[in-house]
Scaffold this motif. Structure first.
Motif, mmCIF file in Angstrom:
data_model
loop_
_atom_site.group_PDB
_atom_site.id
_atom_site.type_symbol
_atom_site.label_atom_id
_atom_site.label_comp_id
_atom_site.label_asym_id
_atom_site.label_seq_id
_atom_site.Cartn_x
_atom_site.Cartn_y
_atom_site.Cartn_z
ATOM 1 N N PHE A 208 0.886 -0.928 -0.064
ATOM 2 C CA PHE A 208 -0.090 -0.133 0.209
ATOM 3 C C PHE A 208 0.799 1.395 0.008
ATOM 4 N N LEU A 209 1.866 1.113 0.855
ATOM 5 C CA LEU A 209 2.880 2.352 0.838
ATOM 6 C C LEU A 209 3.577 2.927 -0.479
ATOM 7 N N ALA A 210 3.857 1.677 -1.072
ATOM 8 C CA ALA A 210 4.395 1.964 -2.536
ATOM 9 C C ALA A 210 3.310 2.430 -3.360
ATOM 10 N N GLY A 211 2.077 2.008 -3.549
ATOM 11 C CA GLY A 211 0.785 2.608 -4.270
ATOM 12 C C GLY A 211 0.794 3.965 -3.977
ATOM 13 N N LEU A 212 0.814 4.397 -2.546
ATOM 14 C CA LEU A 212 0.451 5.648 -2.274
ATOM 15 C C LEU A 212 1.367 6.700 -2.761
ATOM 16 N N GLN A 213 2.553 6.169 -2.810
ATOM 17 C CA GLN A 213 3.727 6.886 -3.263
ATOM 18 C C GLN A 213 3.865 7.311 -4.791
ATOM 19 N N GLN A 214 2.998 6.649 -5.302
ATOM 20 C CA GLN A 214 3.116 6.852 -6.947
ATOM 21 C C GLN A 214 1.849 7.514 -7.239
ATOM 22 N N ILE A 215 1.007 7.969 -6.259
ATOM 23 C CA ILE A 215 -0.122 8.725 -6.617
ATOM 24 C C ILE A 215 0.437 10.051 -6.903
ATOM 25 N N SER A 216 0.011 10.875 -7.775
ATOM 26 C CA SER A 216 0.804 12.200 -8.122
ATOM 27 C C SER A 216 0.131 13.430 -7.058
ATOM 28 N N PRO A 217 0.717 14.168 -6.632
ATOM 29 C CA PRO A 217 0.332 15.357 -5.490
ATOM 30 C C PRO A 217 -0.571 16.297 -6.504
ATOM 31 N N ASP A 218 -0.358 16.269 -7.551
ATOM 32 C CA ASP A 218 -1.178 17.376 -8.221
ATOM 33 C C ASP A 218 -2.615 16.870 -8.414
ATOM 34 N N ARG B 150 -11.275 13.760 3.805
ATOM 35 C CA ARG B 150 -12.099 12.793 3.510
ATOM 36 C C ARG B 150 -12.574 12.736 2.060
ATOM 37 N N ARG B 151 -12.976 13.974 1.721
ATOM 38 C CA ARG B 151 -13.311 13.656 0.208
ATOM 39 C C ARG B 151 -12.240 13.305 -0.547
ATOM 40 N N GLN B 152 -10.934 13.798 -0.603
ATOM 41 C CA GLN B 152 -9.904 13.462 -1.236
ATOM 42 C C GLN B 152 -9.370 11.944 -1.154
ATOM 43 N N PHE B 153 -9.754 11.275 -0.204
ATOM 44 C CA PHE B 153 -9.475 9.934 0.338
ATOM 45 C C PHE B 153 -10.459 9.357 -0.703
ATOM 46 N N VAL B 154 -11.653 9.545 -0.577
ATOM 47 C CA VAL B 154 -12.631 8.842 -1.491
ATOM 48 C C VAL B 154 -12.551 9.026 -2.977
ATOM 49 N N SER B 155 -12.275 10.200 -3.375
ATOM 50 C CA SER B 155 -12.322 10.434 -4.849
ATOM 51 C C SER B 155 -11.149 10.389 -5.654
ATOM 52 N N VAL B 156 -9.844 10.580 -4.565
ATOM 53 C CA VAL B 156 -8.491 10.357 -5.304
ATOM 54 C C VAL B 156 -7.911 9.177 -4.850
ATOM 55 N N THR B 157 -7.716 8.882 -3.615
ATOM 56 C CA THR B 157 -6.798 7.875 -3.094
ATOM 57 C C THR B 157 -7.264 6.619 -3.468
ATOM 58 N N VAL B 158 -8.679 6.454 -3.101
ATOM 59 C CA VAL B 158 -9.303 4.970 -3.303
ATOM 60 C C VAL B 158 -9.274 4.599 -4.872
ATOM 61 N N PRO B 159 -9.585 5.546 -5.857
ATOM 62 C CA PRO B 159 -9.533 4.861 -7.266
ATOM 63 C C PRO B 159 -8.353 4.831 -7.693
ATOM 64 N N MET B 160 -7.328 5.603 -7.455
ATOM 65 C CA MET B 160 -6.078 5.689 -7.582
ATOM 66 C C MET B 160 -4.945 4.272 -7.290
ATOM 67 N N LEU B 161 -5.644 3.991 -5.912
ATOM 68 C CA LEU B 161 -4.975 2.844 -5.330
ATOM 69 C C LEU B 161 -5.593 1.504 -5.392
ATOM 70 N N SER B 162 -6.945 1.564 -6.238
ATOM 71 C CA SER B 162 -7.922 0.442 -6.570
ATOM 72 C C SER B 162 -6.845 -0.826 -6.881
ATOM 73 N N PRO B 163 -6.066 -0.751 -7.856
ATOM 74 C CA PRO B 163 -5.177 -1.730 -8.492
ATOM 75 C C PRO B 163 -4.612 -2.531 -7.303
ATOM 76 N N VAL B 164 -3.885 -1.796 -6.369
ATOM 77 C CA VAL B 164 -3.102 -2.159 -5.273
ATOM 78 C C VAL B 164 -4.039 -2.993 -4.354
ATOM 79 N N VAL B 165 -5.268 -2.375 -3.989
ATOM 80 C CA VAL B 165 -6.384 -2.944 -3.260
ATOM 81 C C VAL B 165 -6.608 -4.355 -3.694
ATOM 82 N N PHE B 166 -6.938 -4.341 -5.098
ATOM 83 C CA PHE B 166 -7.409 -5.605 -5.523
ATOM 84 C C PHE B 166 -6.172 -6.660 -5.573
#
Length: 321
Positions: A197-207, A220-236
């Motif tokens: 998860f940490l490796a996946g989080l570091q790949q999400i662009s700060p932009d 909270r909204r950033q987590f739902v709308s940005v973190t979760v979708p961008m991290l979904s391959p790692v979650v899977f």
């Protein structure tokens, strides 16, 4: 003219034939080192995986007690398992309940720890190693014994709960709580998925977070709308791995129940019951049939996860997502 016309095809064949042969020869010369280096893995896969699987499949259709020659019984092991063995279905239910509780809990802890470590400056390497250590130690028999002692009658956890007015007694001997001892030990080993998860989080662009903040999105909204979708391959990826591992849980259940699945079969997980039928009761054919049904079930569930992933896993480099 006739002589020239008859000689031309012969010369053409002589000049064209050696070229593809030399190309094939060069390819073979380039490929043989790869086969040499792959040969230990290929030999190991055949001798240690494919051959034992074939033998296990054969034994699943036999009556075999480890001492006498196998006796062919056809589908009797499977029919007995599915229609005549209530303990088999209890082990299936216990294992499914464990998977449903342990996998989300473990992944939730892993993701929470990864998000804390992502924004941590100094000491991140130390905490990452400290959180990862239980994943290396938790599968050992000694750690499972210590964990059992913590939750047993007179153990540390019941004493702590008694001190705050929660009287549960020993968890190991309580049919309603014994399985949660195994769940706790599993969730404690969240280090491996945390690192992923940490490796996946570091790949999400700060932009992406900056753009969401400009639109008025809070954390909270950033987590739902940005973190979760961008991290979904790692979650899977973590979900599939943890699901497969959870169906194979054995050591904690064996230690907590002393290899019996007690109390009241509350820790009688599928693999523990397989071990009991195969090595305690010497019904190795029955145990082989159980192993193959487990393989099929895990394969089907994994296939379902892959099929359903199309609706919730987001790949940034794919069009139309």
């Amino acid at each position: 003219m006739t002589t020239m016309s008859t000689d031309m095809p012969a010369r053409t064949e002589q000049t064209e034939d050696p070229r593809p042969k030399s190309a094939r020869r060069r390819r073979r010369e380039q490929q043989w080192p790869a086969y040499v280096f792959l040969s230990p893995w290929m030999i190991g896969a055949v001798v240690l995986t494919l051959v034992p699987m074939a033998v296990s499949l054969y034994l699943s259709f036999t009556d075999y007690n480890l001492f006498d020659p196998p006796h062919w019984v056809g589908l009797r092991n499977y029919t007995e398992m599915l229609t005549e063995d209530p303990r088999y279905w209890r082990s299936v239910g216990t294992t499914l309940l464990y998977v449903v509780i342990a996998v989300p809990l473990k992944l939730g802890l892993a993701l929470g720890a990864a998000m804390l470590l992502k924004n941590l400056g100094r000491g991140r390497a130390f905490y990452r190693s400290a959180f990862y250590a239980p994943s290396l130690l938790g599968a050992s028999m000694s750690i499972a014994l210590v964990w059992r002692a913590l939750y047993n009658d007179g153990g540390t956890i019941p004493h702590l709960l008694d001190s705050i007015g929660i009287h549960t007694g020993g968890w190991v001997g309580n049919p309603d709580l014994a399985m949660y001892v195994v769940v706790g030990l599993t969730a404690w080993q969240f280090g491996a998925p945390m690192v992923i998860f940490l490796a996946g989080l570091q790949q999400i662009s700060p932009d992406l977070y900056e753009a969401a903040a400009l639109d008025g999105a809070g954390r909270r909204r950033q987590f739902v709308s940005v973190t979760v979708p961008m991290l979904s391959p790692v979650v899977f990826f973590n979900l599939v791995l943890e699901m497969i591992q959870s169906f194979q849980v054995f050591t904690p259940a064996f230690v907590v129940s002393n290899g019996t699945g007690r109390p009241a079969d509350s820790t009688n997980f599928y693999t523990l019951y397989l071990y009991e039928r195969g090595f305690t009761a010497s019904h190795m054919g029955y145990a082989a049939a159980m192993a193959w049904l487990l393989l099929i079930a895990v394969g089907v569930i994994t296939l379902i996860l892959f099929r359903t992933s199309r609706s919730w896993v987001f790949y940034a480099d794919e069009e139309g997502r």
